[in-house]
Design a protein around this motif. Structure first.
Motif, short mmCIF file in Angstrom:
data_model
loop_
_atom_site.label_atom_id
_atom_site.label_comp_id
_atom_site.label_asym_id
_atom_site.label_seq_id
_atom_site.Cartn_x
_atom_site.Cartn_y
_atom_site.Cartn_z
N THR A 26 44.61 67.08 9.73
CA THR A 26 45.63 67.91 9.07
C THR A 26 46.63 67.07 8.28
N SER A 27 46.42 65.74 8.29
CA SER A 27 47.31 64.88 7.50
C SER A 27 46.79 64.81 6.08
N SER A 28 46.92 65.92 5.41
CA SER A 28 46.32 66.03 4.09
C SER A 28 46.83 64.96 3.13
N ALA A 29 48.16 64.73 3.15
CA ALA A 29 48.72 63.76 2.20
C ALA A 29 48.13 62.37 2.46
N SER A 30 48.03 61.99 3.75
CA SER A 30 47.46 60.67 4.07
C SER A 30 46.01 60.60 3.63
N LEU A 31 45.24 61.65 3.92
CA LEU A 31 43.82 61.60 3.56
C LEU A 31 43.63 61.51 2.05
N HIS A 32 44.45 62.23 1.29
CA HIS A 32 44.35 62.12 -0.17
C HIS A 32 44.72 60.71 -0.62
N LYS A 33 45.78 60.17 -0.01
CA LYS A 33 46.22 58.82 -0.41
C LYS A 33 45.12 57.80 -0.09
N TRP A 34 44.58 57.89 1.12
CA TRP A 34 43.58 56.90 1.53
C TRP A 34 42.31 57.00 0.69
N THR A 35 41.87 58.23 0.36
CA THR A 35 40.65 58.33 -0.46
C THR A 35 40.92 57.83 -1.88
N GLU A 36 42.15 58.02 -2.35
CA GLU A 36 42.48 57.47 -3.67
C GLU A 36 42.37 55.95 -3.64
N GLU A 37 42.86 55.38 -2.56
CA GLU A 37 42.88 53.92 -2.47
C GLU A 37 41.51 53.32 -2.14
N TYR A 38 40.77 53.95 -1.23
CA TYR A 38 39.54 53.33 -0.72
C TYR A 38 38.26 54.02 -1.19
N GLY A 39 38.39 55.12 -1.90
CA GLY A 39 37.20 55.78 -2.45
C GLY A 39 36.66 56.87 -1.55
#
Ligand SMILES: Cc1ncc(COP(=O)(O)O)c(C=O)c1O
Length: 453
Positions: A26-39
């Motif tokens: 449910t940490s949507s902001a973190s998951l979006h940030k991490w996928t942006e950074e790591y693919g």
């Protein structure tokens, strides 16, 4: 960035989540940030969950006073973080290749803290196992010959298990029928470079009842080994303990209700993993220990009476809740009539059940990229990977959404650690391998990530 979570509206096989997995999912902001950074796809590994799973099994053994040896079946996932967590939890490691062995040794495993149960070991693999005194599970008379050729003559005994192919499992290419095990026992008894530690078996399927039947056959061979002067100390039942991915009620209802039309293939797969099984791994183990042998003793009583260790190599059940996989949506293609294909960045090689003519029957969660108002518009989509292969489909099931997903949204699957996320992964189309990160949560509730190495 604000974001919004949109549950799948149909077929409603929502994942059972541990508190940590729920926090991440449910940490949507973190998951979006991490996928942006790591693919994308991005695999998040939760080592603390593996630790808890080892503890859960150990509690069952300790409460009953049964000697045990839990080896983590490292084949289930390529994560070093998970292997390290198993070692930190005091488990051994079951290695199936020289590469898994080297990783285990690098992380501090040694000697009989390592067992090698795989059937097709190379000479190099045997040499490295012998060098560190790991427990070798011998699959055939031919393998026994191969190991014997590689043993030193320095008086150090090599511990071995013999893999039984229990009656009723003759179609399996693994293990040896009882008669062949007997012949190997005689050879071992005549060669003082070997130390016979016990009988191993691993069955496909997930029923404790089948293991209890096989255990009885193994116990007889243990008695025969003692009769010829050997001193075995363990019976090893392999893996196959279950994970409960979704609730039993939801699962049973789904099996009753699903129809061919629910799949874009027009076909219901012939078999599924029991995603909503009735038991946790710990409950499964309790039932197994309570099973009665023909002597009238329970398995627990038999083990205690003979002072034997119950060994096991759970893979899947030890990674329950220990990984989450996030895929970014690249495009949604309209097929008309409220249907569409959702293309994700990543492929079904990172979500492999469809390649086994089955499905991962756990709904993903849709994490929208932003909170921009979208009109409710019921939508049904199946999920396709980014390759040119027609069969590169992560979900053949039509999944229902209350609003049409968009490029940049994430589809996130829980509980992907058990073979699902990296069994088939490759660099098809020269896409780099997906990244794996470990996630922890601080006492203050802060999620943080570190590389999985
Ligand atoms: C010999 C052996 N032991 C243990 C396992 C782990 O099984 P599971 O992941 O179902 O626990 C396997 C899986 O193939 C295996 O072949």
């Amino acid at each position: 960035m604000t974001s919004h979570i949109d549950p799948i509206t149909w077929p409603e096989l929502s994942p059972i989540l541990s508190p940590l997995a729920a926090d991440i999912l449910t940490s949507s902001a973190s998951l979006h940030k991490w996928t942006e950074e790591y693919g994308s796809p991005l695999h998040l590994v939760l080592p603390s969950e593996l630790n808890a799973n080892v503890e859960g099994l150990r509690r069952v053994f300790d409460e009953r006073g049964v000697g045990h040896a839990i080896y983590y079946g490292a084949k289930v996932n390529k994560s070093s973080g998970l292997m390290r967590a198993a070692l930190e939890a005091g488990a051994g490691i079951d290695v199936s290749s020289v590469y898994e062995l080297r990783d285990a040794v690098k992380l501090g495993a040694w000697g009989s803290g390592i067992v090698a149960t795989g059937p097709a070991k190379t000479a190099q693999f045997h040499d490295e196992l012998v060098r560190i005194g790991a427990l070798i599970c011998v699959d055939s008379p031919e393998e026994l010959t191969d190991v014997s050729k590689r043993l030193p003559t320095d008086g150090v005994e090599q511990p071995v298990l013999l893999r039984l192919q229990p009656k009723g499992h003759e179609k399996s290419r693994f293990g040896m029928a009882g008669e062949t095990v007997r012949a190997c026992l005689s050879r071992i008894a005549a060669d003082d470079r070997f130390r016979f530690d016990g009988i191993h078996f691993h069955l496909s399927g997930y029923r404790w009842q089948d293991r209890a039947v096989a255990f009885e056959e193994a116990a007889k061979l243990m008695e025969e080994a003692r009769a010829i002067g050997l001193s075995p100390k363990m019976i090893d039942i392999g893996g196959g303990l279950p994970i409960q991915y979704v609730s039993e009620v939801a699962w049973e209802e789904h099996l009753l209700r699903q129809r061919a039309d629910d799949y874009r293939t027009g076909k219901v797969p012939a078999s599924f993993y029991p995603y909503g099984g009735p038991q946790s791994a710990a409950a499964w183990l309790s039932c197994f220990l309570d099973a009665q042998l023909s002597s009238g003793l329970t398995i627990e009583d038999y083990l205690k009476q003979r002072e034997l260790t119950l060994a096991m190599e759970p893979g899947r059940s030890l990674v329950d809740q220990a990984a989450i996989s996030a895929f970014r949506i690249t495009r949604v293609k309209d097929l008309g009539g409220g249907d569409g294909v959702i293309f994700v960045e990543g492929s079904s090689f990172s979500a492999c059940e469809t390649w086994f003519a089955s499905e991962f029957m756990v709904d993903p969660v849709l994490l929208r990229q932003n909170d921009r108002a979208r009109a409710d518009e019921p939508f049904r989509g199946y999920i396709a990977g980014h390759s040119c292969l027609d069969e590169d489909v992560l979900s053949n099931r039509w999944l229902g959404f209350s609003q049409i997903p968009e490029a940049g949204d994430l589809l996130v699957w829980a509980n992907t650690g058990g073979y699902q996320m990296d069994l088939l992964e490759n660099e098809f189309h020269r896409h780099p391998m997906p990244k794996r990160l470990c996630v922890t949560k601080s006492a203050a509730g802060q999620l943080s990530i570190y590389p999985d190495n």
